[in-house]
Design a protein around this motif. Structure first.
Motif, PDB file in Angstrom:
ATOM      1  N   ARG A  51       1.080  -1.191  -0.193  1.00 49.82           N
ATOM      2  CA  ARG A  51      -0.168  -0.182   0.188  1.00 49.82           C
ATOM      3  C   ARG A  51       1.435   1.480   0.037  1.00 49.82           C
ATOM      4  O   ARG A  51       0.777   2.244  -0.610  1.00 49.82           O
ATOM      5  N   ILE A  52       1.836   1.506   0.751  1.00 50.73           N
ATOM      6  CA  ILE A  52       2.866   2.325   0.678  1.00 50.73           C
ATOM      7  C   ILE A  52       3.368   2.580  -0.791  1.00 50.73           C
ATOM      8  O   ILE A  52       3.496   4.143  -1.156  1.00 50.73           O
ATOM      9  N   ALA A  53       3.970   1.550  -1.724  1.00 45.08           N
ATOM     10  CA  ALA A  53       5.024   1.299  -2.302  1.00 45.08           C
ATOM     11  C   ALA A  53       3.448   1.881  -3.527  1.00 45.08           C
ATOM     12  O   ALA A  53       3.824   2.461  -3.888  1.00 45.08           O
ATOM     13  N   SER A  54       2.227   1.958  -3.797  1.00 39.64           N
ATOM     14  CA  SER A  54       1.156   1.619  -3.894  1.00 39.64           C
ATOM     15  C   SER A  54       1.188   4.020  -4.173  1.00 39.64           C
ATOM     16  O   SER A  54       0.637   4.489  -5.226  1.00 39.64           O
ATOM     17  N   ARG A  55       1.473   4.168  -3.706  1.00 36.85           N
ATOM     18  CA  ARG A  55       1.633   5.747  -2.940  1.00 36.85           C
ATOM     19  C   ARG A  55       2.894   6.607  -4.208  1.00 36.85           C
ATOM     20  O   ARG A  55       3.046   7.866  -5.090  1.00 36.85           O
ATOM     21  N   LEU A  56       3.867   5.911  -4.650  1.00 34.04           N
ATOM     22  CA  LEU A  56       4.412   6.304  -5.127  1.00 34.04           C
ATOM     23  C   LEU A  56       3.993   5.872  -6.849  1.00 34.04           C
ATOM     24  O   LEU A  56       4.111   5.199  -7.071  1.00 34.04           O
ATOM     25  N   LYS A  57       3.773   6.924  -7.457  1.00 30.63           N
ATOM     26  CA  LYS A  57       4.237   7.212  -8.594  1.00 30.63           C
ATOM     27  C   LYS A  57       4.623   7.556  -9.350  1.00 30.63           C
ATOM     28  O   LYS A  57       5.276   8.604  -9.432  1.00 30.63           O
ATOM     29  N   PRO A  58       4.380   7.431 -10.617  1.00 29.21           N
ATOM     30  CA  PRO A  58       5.822   7.168 -11.780  1.00 29.21           C
ATOM     31  C   PRO A  58       5.074   9.059 -12.583  1.00 29.21           C
ATOM     32  O   PRO A  58       4.202   8.921 -12.416  1.00 29.21           O
ATOM     33  N   SER A  59       5.941  10.203 -13.368  1.00 34.63           N
ATOM     34  CA  SER A  59       5.552  10.987 -13.330  1.00 34.63           C
ATOM     35  C   SER A  59       5.109  11.160 -14.766  1.00 34.63           C
ATOM     36  O   SER A  59       4.793   9.452 -15.636  1.00 34.63           O
ATOM     37  N   ARG A  60       4.271  11.635 -15.188  1.00 34.56           N
ATOM     38  CA  ARG A  60       3.553  12.006 -17.137  1.00 34.56           C
ATOM     39  C   ARG A  60       4.688  12.124 -17.883  1.00 34.56           C
ATOM     40  O   ARG A  60       4.186  11.013 -18.760  1.00 34.56           O
ATOM     41  N   GLU A  61       5.320  11.949 -17.945  1.00 39.57           N
ATOM     42  CA  GLU A  61       6.395  11.909 -18.736  1.00 39.57           C
ATOM     43  C   GLU A  61       7.106  10.758 -19.168  1.00 39.57           C
ATOM     44  O   GLU A  61       7.444  10.544 -20.117  1.00 39.57           O
ATOM     45  N   ALA A  62       7.277  10.388 -17.835  1.00 38.40           N
ATOM     46  CA  ALA A  62       7.772   8.893 -17.686  1.00 38.40           C
ATOM     47  C   ALA A  62       6.588   7.808 -18.635  1.00 38.40           C
ATOM     48  O   ALA A  62       7.289   6.615 -19.419  1.00 38.40           O
ATOM     49  N   TYR A  63       5.680   8.027 -18.214  1.00 39.19           N
ATOM     50  CA  TYR A  63       4.251   7.143 -19.262  1.00 39.19           C
ATOM     51  C   TYR A  63       4.993   7.466 -20.717  1.00 39.19           C
ATOM     52  O   TYR A  63       4.924   6.412 -21.560  1.00 39.19           O
TER      53      TYR A  63
END
Length: 211
Positions: A73-85
């Motif tokens: 759950r903690i890990a799921s809060r760390l999101k990639p940037s839009r640019e990464a996608y």
């Protein structure tokens, strides 16, 4: 340039946080104690494995039992940037392989890799008991500052030589692998790292232009 694969550092590059280990310490309230472990490692008084074990033990000692589901759950809060996608999408269209190489936690890195569609990822693992509770143990697959040791695994898995690889990093911990690939790229403005980079970018989308 002839680049066939791009290898990314994670913290501070694909994630806005500079230190995902540090993020977990913030959540568990162990930041101050973790700084002492870090100092011991830098001074050579403990090994990287001992540092990993001590860090995880801090979480357990502070919170008691910690289940895999909470770590996830903690890990799921760390999101990639839009640019990464956008970058990963463009690289796939061009037939460029991608890999994530991090001295962070595999639960964070693996989740990120699946979201972005990376071809390979490697990071440090945590250990859990048969009921899924965190143990003060782990496997340091990517020692901090020695990411070069992981490069042969990436070459073998992707079947691409380092002579055709770009590596994107942002800190001194990335220098060991930047020295070995065809095109080391600095993301950001760390002048210590700039000495080892052939290119410097401030937006991930610039990677597509370089290739």
């Amino acid at each position: 340039m002839g680049i066939k694969a791009v290898v990314f550092d994670v913290d501070g590059v694909l994630l806005s946080v500079r230190n995902s280990w540090g993020y977990f310490h913030e959540v568990f309230g162990t930041t101050e104690e973790a700084e002492e472990n870090y100092r011991l490692y830098l001074e050579g008084k403990i090994t990287y494995y001992e540092w990993l074990v001590k860090d995880v033990a801090l979480w357990i000692n502070k919170r008691g039992k910690i289940h895999l589901s909470e770590i996830s759950r903690i890990a799921s809060r760390l999101k990639p940037s839009r640019e990464a996608y956008e970058v990963f999408s463009e690289l796939r269209k061009r037939g460029i392989k991608t890999a994530l190489l991090s001295a962070g936690i595999i639960i964070v890195v693996g989740r990120l890799a699946r979201e972005l569609g990376a071809d390979f990822w490697m990071a440090n693992t945590l250990e859990f008991d048969e009921k899924g509770y965190l143990l003060p143990d782990g496997v340091p697959c990517v020692p901090n500052g020695r990411k070069d040791l992981a490069l042969p695994f990436i070459e073998e898995t992707l079947r691409i030589s380092r002579e055709y690889m770009m590596f994107v990093g942002d800190s001194v911990w990335d220098i060991s692998v930047m020295k070995l690939v065809a095109c080391p790229v600095l993301y950001g403005d760390d002048e210590n790292v700039a000495l080892y980079a052939k290119r410097r970018i401030n937006n991930l989308l610039e990677i597509v232009e370089l290739i």
